[in-house]
Scaffold this motif. Structure first.
Motif, PDB file in Angstrom:
ATOM      1  N   MET A   1       0.847  -1.179   0.000  1.00  0.00           N
ATOM      2  CA  MET A   1       0.000   0.000   0.000  1.00  0.00           C
ATOM      3  C   MET A   1       0.890   1.238   0.000  1.00  0.00           C
ATOM      4  O   MET A   1       1.964   1.235   0.594  1.00  0.00           O
ATOM      5  CB  MET A   1      -0.904  -0.001   1.222  1.00  0.00           C
ATOM      6  N   TYR A   2       0.419   2.262  -0.667  1.00  0.00           N
ATOM      7  CA  TYR A   2       1.184   3.503  -0.793  1.00  0.00           C
ATOM      8  C   TYR A   2       0.371   4.684  -0.292  1.00  0.00           C
ATOM      9  O   TYR A   2      -0.854   4.662  -0.314  1.00  0.00           O
ATOM     10  CB  TYR A   2       1.553   3.737  -2.263  1.00  0.00           C
ATOM     11  N   MET A   3       1.084   5.723   0.129  1.00  0.00           N
ATOM     12  CA  MET A   3       0.423   6.948   0.555  1.00  0.00           C
ATOM     13  C   MET A   3       1.059   8.125  -0.172  1.00  0.00           C
ATOM     14  O   MET A   3       2.271   8.327  -0.098  1.00  0.00           O
ATOM     15  CB  MET A   3       0.559   7.157   2.058  1.00  0.00           C
ATOM     16  N   ILE A   4       0.248   8.872  -0.882  1.00  0.00           N
ATOM     17  CA  ILE A   4       0.699  10.054  -1.606  1.00  0.00           C
ATOM     18  C   ILE A   4       0.503  11.271  -0.722  1.00  0.00           C
ATOM     19  O   ILE A   4      -0.496  11.390  -0.026  1.00  0.00           O
ATOM     20  CB  ILE A   4      -0.069  10.217  -2.940  1.00  0.00           C
ATOM     21  N   VAL A  18      -2.371  15.821 -11.483  1.00  0.00           N
ATOM     22  CA  VAL A  18      -3.775  15.422 -11.587  1.00  0.00           C
ATOM     23  C   VAL A  18      -4.030  14.773 -12.944  1.00  0.00           C
ATOM     24  O   VAL A  18      -4.648  13.715 -13.037  1.00  0.00           O
ATOM     25  CB  VAL A  18      -4.707  16.641 -11.394  1.00  0.00           C
ATOM     26  N   ASP A  19      -3.532  15.402 -14.001  1.00  0.00           N
ATOM     27  CA  ASP A  19      -3.717  14.873 -15.353  1.00  0.00           C
ATOM     28  C   ASP A  19      -2.968  13.562 -15.563  1.00  0.00           C
ATOM     29  O   ASP A  19      -3.409  12.706 -16.319  1.00  0.00           O
ATOM     30  CB  ASP A  19      -3.242  15.887 -16.388  1.00  0.00           C
ATOM     31  N   ALA A  20      -1.834  13.396 -14.895  1.00  0.00           N
ATOM     32  CA  ALA A  20      -0.975  12.236 -15.124  1.00  0.00           C
ATOM     33  C   ALA A  20      -1.353  11.012 -14.294  1.00  0.00           C
ATOM     34  O   ALA A  20      -0.999   9.897 -14.661  1.00  0.00           O
ATOM     35  CB  ALA A  20       0.474  12.611 -14.833  1.00  0.00           C
ATOM     36  N   CYS A  21      -2.049  11.189 -13.201  1.00  0.00           N
ATOM     37  CA  CYS A  21      -2.337  10.077 -12.279  1.00  0.00           C
ATOM     38  C   CYS A  21      -3.216   9.012 -12.950  1.00  0.00           C
ATOM     39  O   CYS A  21      -4.387   9.271 -13.250  1.00  0.00           O
ATOM     40  CB  CYS A  21      -3.039  10.598 -11.027  1.00  0.00           C
ATOM     41  N   PRO A  22      -2.659   7.812 -13.186  1.00  0.00           N
ATOM     42  CA  PRO A  22      -3.461   6.763 -13.830  1.00  0.00           C
ATOM     43  C   PRO A  22      -4.581   6.221 -12.938  1.00  0.00           C
ATOM     44  O   PRO A  22      -5.556   5.678 -13.437  1.00  0.00           O
ATOM     45  CB  PRO A  22      -2.440   5.672 -14.161  1.00  0.00           C
ATOM     46  N   ALA A  23      -4.448   6.380 -11.634  1.00  0.00           N
ATOM     47  CA  ALA A  23      -5.482   5.904 -10.706  1.00  0.00           C
ATOM     48  C   ALA A  23      -6.612   6.925 -10.557  1.00  0.00           C
ATOM     49  O   ALA A  23      -7.667   6.600 -10.032  1.00  0.00           O
ATOM     50  CB  ALA A  23      -4.871   5.597  -9.348  1.00  0.00           C
ATOM     51  N   GLY A  24      -6.374   8.165 -10.984  1.00  0.00           N
ATOM     52  CA  GLY A  24      -7.411   9.194 -10.909  1.00  0.00           C
ATOM     53  C   GLY A  24      -7.768   9.623  -9.500  1.00  0.00           C
ATOM     54  O   GLY A  24      -8.900  10.023  -9.247  1.00  0.00           O
ATOM     55  N   ILE A  25      -6.813   9.536  -8.573  1.00  0.00           N
ATOM     56  CA  ILE A  25      -7.137   9.874  -7.181  1.00  0.00           C
ATOM     57  C   ILE A  25      -6.774  11.307  -6.811  1.00  0.00           C
ATOM     58  O   ILE A  25      -7.021  11.734  -5.696  1.00  0.00           O
ATOM     59  CB  ILE A  25      -6.473   8.901  -6.187  1.00  0.00           C
ATOM     60  N   LEU A  26      -6.180  12.052  -7.752  1.00  0.00           N
ATOM     61  CA  LEU A  26      -5.804  13.432  -7.476  1.00  0.00           C
ATOM     62  C   LEU A  26      -6.790  14.381  -8.141  1.00  0.00           C
ATOM     63  O   LEU A  26      -7.317  14.095  -9.220  1.00  0.00           O
ATOM     64  CB  LEU A  26      -4.385  13.718  -7.977  1.00  0.00           C
ATOM     65  N   GLY A  27      -7.031  15.507  -7.496  1.00  0.00           N
ATOM     66  CA  GLY A  27      -7.930  16.514  -8.043  1.00  0.00           C
ATOM     67  C   GLY A  27      -7.476  17.892  -7.617  1.00  0.00           C
ATOM     68  O   GLY A  27      -6.601  18.041  -6.760  1.00  0.00           O
ATOM     69  N   THR A  36      -8.129  13.444  -3.785  1.00  0.00           N
ATOM     70  CA  THR A  36      -9.585  13.550  -3.715  1.00  0.00           C
ATOM     71  C   THR A  36     -10.264  12.190  -3.832  1.00  0.00           C
ATOM     72  O   THR A  36     -11.451  12.081  -3.592  1.00  0.00           O
ATOM     73  CB  THR A  36     -10.127  14.487  -4.819  1.00  0.00           C
ATOM     74  N   GLY A  37      -9.479  11.169  -4.203  1.00  0.00           N
ATOM     75  CA  GLY A  37     -10.023   9.817  -4.308  1.00  0.00           C
ATOM     76  C   GLY A  37      -9.553   8.969  -3.143  1.00  0.00           C
ATOM     77  O   GLY A  37      -8.947   9.468  -2.193  1.00  0.00           O
ATOM     78  N   ALA A  38      -9.810   7.696  -3.252  1.00  0.00           N
ATOM     79  CA  ALA A  38      -9.410   6.760  -2.199  1.00  0.00           C
ATOM     80  C   ALA A  38      -7.901   6.544  -2.246  1.00  0.00           C
ATOM     81  O   ALA A  38      -7.362   6.102  -3.261  1.00  0.00           O
ATOM     82  CB  ALA A  38     -10.133   5.437  -2.380  1.00  0.00           C
ATOM     83  N   GLU A  39      -7.235   6.868  -1.157  1.00  0.00           N
ATOM     84  CA  GLU A  39      -5.777   6.698  -1.094  1.00  0.00           C
ATOM     85  C   GLU A  39      -5.368   5.255  -1.325  1.00  0.00           C
ATOM     86  O   GLU A  39      -4.275   4.995  -1.829  1.00  0.00           O
ATOM     87  CB  GLU A  39      -5.242   7.199   0.251  1.00  0.00           C
ATOM     88  N   THR A  40      -6.228   4.324  -0.995  1.00  0.00           N
ATOM     89  CA  THR A  40      -5.908   2.910  -1.179  1.00  0.00           C
ATOM     90  C   THR A  40      -5.853   2.527  -2.664  1.00  0.00           C
ATOM     91  O   THR A  40      -5.355   1.461  -2.998  1.00  0.00           O
ATOM     92  CB  THR A  40      -6.932   2.012  -0.457  1.00  0.00           C
ATOM     93  N   ASP A  41      -6.353   3.391  -3.537  1.00  0.00           N
ATOM     94  CA  ASP A  41      -6.298   3.132  -4.981  1.00  0.00           C
ATOM     95  C   ASP A  41      -4.953   3.533  -5.589  1.00  0.00           C
ATOM     96  O   ASP A  41      -4.696   3.240  -6.752  1.00  0.00           O
ATOM     97  CB  ASP A  41      -7.417   3.876  -5.706  1.00  0.00           C
ATOM     98  N   CYS A  42      -4.087   4.183  -4.808  1.00  0.00           N
ATOM     99  CA  CYS A  42      -2.769   4.579  -5.299  1.00  0.00           C
ATOM    100  C   CYS A  42      -1.987   3.329  -5.679  1.00  0.00           C
ATOM    101  O   CYS A  42      -1.878   2.383  -4.897  1.00  0.00           O
ATOM    102  CB  CYS A  42      -2.010   5.383  -4.251  1.00  0.00           C
ATOM    103  N   MET A  43      -1.416   3.326  -6.896  1.00  0.00           N
ATOM    104  CA  MET A  43      -0.684   2.168  -7.406  1.00  0.00           C
ATOM    105  C   MET A  43       0.809   2.243  -7.111  1.00  0.00           C
ATOM    106  O   MET A  43       1.538   1.308  -7.402  1.00  0.00           O
ATOM    107  CB  MET A  43      -0.903   2.045  -8.908  1.00  0.00           C
ATOM    108  N   GLY A  44       1.261   3.364  -6.575  1.00  0.00           N
ATOM    109  CA  GLY A  44       2.679   3.512  -6.269  1.00  0.00           C
ATOM    110  C   GLY A  44       3.550   3.683  -7.498  1.00  0.00           C
ATOM    111  O   GLY A  44       4.745   3.400  -7.456  1.00  0.00           O
ATOM    112  N   CYS A  45       2.993   4.159  -8.578  1.00  0.00           N
ATOM    113  CA  CYS A  45       3.728   4.256  -9.838  1.00  0.00           C
ATOM    114  C   CYS A  45       4.690   5.446  -9.889  1.00  0.00           C
ATOM    115  O   CYS A  45       5.552   5.510 -10.755  1.00  0.00           O
ATOM    116  CB  CYS A  45       2.756   4.343 -11.013  1.00  0.00           C
TER     117      CYS A  45
END
Length: 62
Positions: A1-4, A18-27, A36-45
């Protein structure tokens, strides 16, 4: 698990992360990038870290 984390003092609101995040969790909130999304969706990329021109994004593996 990762934390941004986004340092609001360094963020200039360009939206690159925001534009680059493939998980779409930034806004954009009040002209600053935020998680702005679920931190647990972060892929750590680290796309946000590499994309940010101001080094405002950081990633930590938990």
């Amino acid at each position: 698990m990762y934390m941004i984390s986004i340092n609001a003092d360094k963020c200039e609101g360009c939206g690159e992360c925001v534009d680059a995040c493939p998980a779409g969790i930034l806004g954009m909130v009040d002209a600053k990038a935020e998680v702005t999304g679920a931190e647990t969706d972060c892929m750590g990329c680290e796309t946000c870290v590499v994309t940010c021109p101001n080094e405002a994004c950081s990633l930590q593996e938990l």
